[in-house]
Structure formats: structure tokens, C-alpha cells
Design a protein around this motif. Structure first.
Motif, mmCIF file in Angstrom:
data_model
loop_
_atom_site.group_PDB
_atom_site.id
_atom_site.type_symbol
_atom_site.label_atom_id
_atom_site.label_comp_id
_atom_site.label_asym_id
_atom_site.label_seq_id
_atom_site.Cartn_x
_atom_site.Cartn_y
_atom_site.Cartn_z
ATOM 1 N N ARG A 1 -1.929 -6.255 -4.874
ATOM 2 C CA ARG A 1 -1.996 -7.603 -4.318
ATOM 3 C C ARG A 1 -1.238 -8.510 -5.266
ATOM 4 N NH1 ARG A 1 -6.869 -9.921 -1.333
ATOM 5 N NH2 ARG A 1 -5.521 -9.090 0.298
ATOM 6 N N SER B 1 1.385 -6.093 3.916
ATOM 7 C CA SER B 1 0.609 -7.033 4.715
ATOM 8 C C SER B 1 0.622 -8.368 3.989
ATOM 9 C CB SER B 1 -0.823 -6.507 4.874
ATOM 10 O OG SER B 1 -1.588 -7.356 5.702
ATOM 11 N N GLU C 1 -6.071 -1.015 -6.660
ATOM 12 C CA GLU C 1 -6.718 0.280 -6.459
ATOM 13 C C GLU C 1 -5.689 1.349 -6.736
ATOM 14 O OE1 GLU C 1 -9.208 0.389 -3.097
ATOM 15 O OE2 GLU C 1 -9.348 2.565 -3.016
ATOM 16 N N TYR D 1 -2.873 0.372 -4.102
ATOM 17 C CA TYR D 1 -2.890 -0.909 -3.395
ATOM 18 C C TYR D 1 -2.586 -2.012 -4.404
ATOM 19 C CZ TYR D 1 -5.329 -5.137 -1.752
ATOM 20 O OH TYR D 1 -5.678 -6.419 -1.438
ATOM 21 N N PHE E 1 0.839 -1.195 0.000
ATOM 22 C CA PHE E 1 0.000 0.000 0.000
ATOM 23 C C PHE E 1 0.880 1.254 0.000
ATOM 24 C CE2 PHE E 1 -3.908 -2.202 1.241
ATOM 25 C CZ PHE E 1 -3.404 -3.367 1.789
ATOM 26 N N ARG F 1 -4.962 -12.643 4.636
ATOM 27 C CA ARG F 1 -6.153 -11.892 4.963
ATOM 28 C C ARG F 1 -5.990 -11.169 6.290
ATOM 29 N NH1 ARG F 1 -7.934 -10.000 1.262
ATOM 30 N NH2 ARG F 1 -9.948 -9.590 2.250
ATOM 31 N N GLN F 2 -4.751 -10.995 6.697
ATOM 32 C CA GLN F 2 -4.477 -10.229 7.912
ATOM 33 C C GLN F 2 -4.821 -8.769 7.685
ATOM 34 O OE1 GLN F 2 -3.132 -11.489 10.901
ATOM 35 N NE2 GLN F 2 -3.611 -13.440 9.946
ATOM 36 N N ASN F 3 -5.361 -8.137 8.684
ATOM 37 C CA ASN F 3 -5.626 -6.704 8.590
ATOM 38 C C ASN F 3 -4.430 -5.873 9.022
ATOM 39 O OD1 ASN F 3 -8.361 -8.101 9.493
ATOM 40 N ND2 ASN F 3 -8.879 -6.322 8.261
ATOM 41 N N THR F 4 -3.439 -6.501 9.626
ATOM 42 C CA THR F 4 -2.328 -5.746 10.187
ATOM 43 C C THR F 4 -1.420 -5.210 9.099
ATOM 44 O OG1 THR F 4 -2.355 -7.136 12.159
ATOM 45 C CG2 THR F 4 -0.365 -5.833 11.748
ATOM 46 N N LEU F 5 -1.162 -3.938 9.152
ATOM 47 C CA LEU F 5 -0.238 -3.284 8.233
ATOM 48 C C LEU F 5 1.097 -3.051 8.918
ATOM 49 C CD1 LEU F 5 -2.416 -0.526 6.522
ATOM 50 C CD2 LEU F 5 -1.481 -2.580 5.480
#
Lengths: 114, 113
Positions: B50, B95, B56, B48, B33, B98-102
Motif C-alpha cells: 500500500r 487497486s 503483507e 501486498y 498485489f 478502498r475499492q475492492n476491485t482488482l
């Protein structure tokens, strides 16, 4: 739509005193919630996160936060602050798993007085 | 493990110049990101990726901002041409799964004169 509000742009606390930083969120479901901290001239670091279960979550360096669905809040607390806690604290929300849909609050600057 | 590395730490540009910011994510992370941070707007998502694919591209930032991920361990953010309103801190984060932690880098502080 989802949003995060940190109502206090700046909070001043005396060293050794207790701390609460406020966070209110807007989201119809049950969100994933986080607190990040940014020390001067550094990037953000994760302090703690809430996914489900016990509404009180423990983080690093003695920080904890409490999730309240009824109040749509996720306030950060610490029993006794240290001068090294001076930083900017961000409350963050995600509606889904994954880091691609994070909503950041504007941050609260914490100033510790000697 | 090495964290996210951003270079340079500081950049000063004249209005109209082209600047390129660099980012190396944490090894093994597949999400990358780019954020812009200002006191007024807070953190704004610019791009963003992946698994190296652009997911994005930041909507309002499209016309002068272009992020690329040349391989899984290196990304650039080009601003062309720069304007004084681009003065900000640019943060890169990574990241995995599917972890939300950045995991954030220390940022590049850009000043456009």
C-alpha cells in the motif's frame, strides 16, 4: 474465517443455452461479493460486484448474479451464452472494504459447445 | 489508460536460478498485489503493498520470494532459488482507495525445470 466454494470445476453448455454457475460462501456477516472472469492467457477481469441493496446485480456482457443471504450463495447467470464466454469464472468474497482481504474460489471452467 | 503490465509473459528457469518478474500497475493506483495461480491451489496471495509500503509478505512464501516496490509505478518479484514447484502463473494486480476491485495483468507463466 471466510471461504468460497465453487462446487463445479467445469461446466459445459451449448451455445445459446442459459447458464448458471454456482457459488457458496461462508461468512457470518454480509460480505462484498464479486465475479471475475479469466479468458485464456489473460488476467482476471471484473464481471460484477455486490455491495448491498438489490440482491440481483447486473454485470457486463449480459451476466447477472443473485445474492442470497439465507442460502449463503451468489450464483452467476446468463440467459443465452456465446462461444466467446468460454473462460474460467471466479467467485470472490471480501469481508471489508479494500482489496487486501479477498478470498477467491477455485474457479469454474465454462466450455461452450457449438 | 494503460492497464497492468507484466513482463516477461513467459519465463523458463533451471532449478536453483534466480528470476525476477516485473509489474507496472495502473497509473494512480496505490495498492499492488502479487498472486500465484495454480490449478490445484487457485490464487494465493504472495505480497501486498500500500503506497509502496509492504503490508503483507505471504507467510509461507517468505523464504525464497521477495517482492519490492521501487517506486509507485514499478514492482518486482524475485524468486531465489527457484524450484520446480514454483512453476505457475504469477499475477500482478493493482487497486486504489478502498475499492475492492482488482485490475490484473496478463501474468507471467513460469516453468522451472
Amino acid at each position: 474465517a471466510q471461504s468460497v466454494t465453487q462446487p463445479d470445476a467445469r461446466v459445459t453448455v451449448s451455445e445459446g443455452a442459459s447458464l448458471q454457475l454456482r457459488c457458496k460462501y461462508s461468512y457470518s456477516g454480509t460480505p462484498y461479493l464479486f465475479w471475475y472472469v479469466q479468458y485464456p492467457r489473460q488476467g482476471l477481469q471484473l464481471l460484477l460486484k455486490y455491495y448491498s441493496g438489490d440482491p440481483v446485480v447486473q454485470g457486463v456482457n449480459g451476466f447477472e448474479a443473485e445474492f442470497s443471504k439465507s442460502n449463503s450463495s451468489f450464483h452467476l447467470r446468463k440467459a443465452s451464452v456465446h462461444w466467446s464466454d468460454s473462460a474460467v469464472y471466479f467467485c470472490v468474497l471480501s469481508a471489508v472494504e479494500g482489496a487486501d482481504r479477498l478470498t477467491f474460489g477455485k474457479g469454474t471452467q465454462l466450455i461452450i459447445q457449438p | 489508460d494503460a492497464g497492468v503490465t507484466q513482463t516477461p509473459r513467459h519465463e523458463v528457469a533451471e532449478k536453483g536460478q534466480t528470476i525476477i518478474l516485473k509489474c507496472e500497475p495502473v497509473s494512480g493506483h496505490n495498492d499492488l498485489f502479487w498472486y500465484r495461480q495454480t490449478k490445484i491451489q487457485g490464487l494465493e496471495l504472495l505480497s501486498y503493498f500500500r503506497s509502496k509500503s509492504l503490508m503483507e509478505d505471504g507467510g509461507a512464501f517468505k523464504d525464497r520470494f521477495k517482492a519490492e516496490m521501487l517506486n509507485s509505478s514499478f514492482s518486482t518479484l524475485k524468486i531465489q532459488p527457484t524450484e520446480p514447484k514454483d512453476s505457475a502463473v504469477y499475477l500482478c494486480a493493482s487497486s486504489w482507495g478502498r475499492q475492492n476491485t482488482l485490475y490484473f495483468g496478463a501474468g507471467t507463466r513460469l516453468s522451472v525445470l
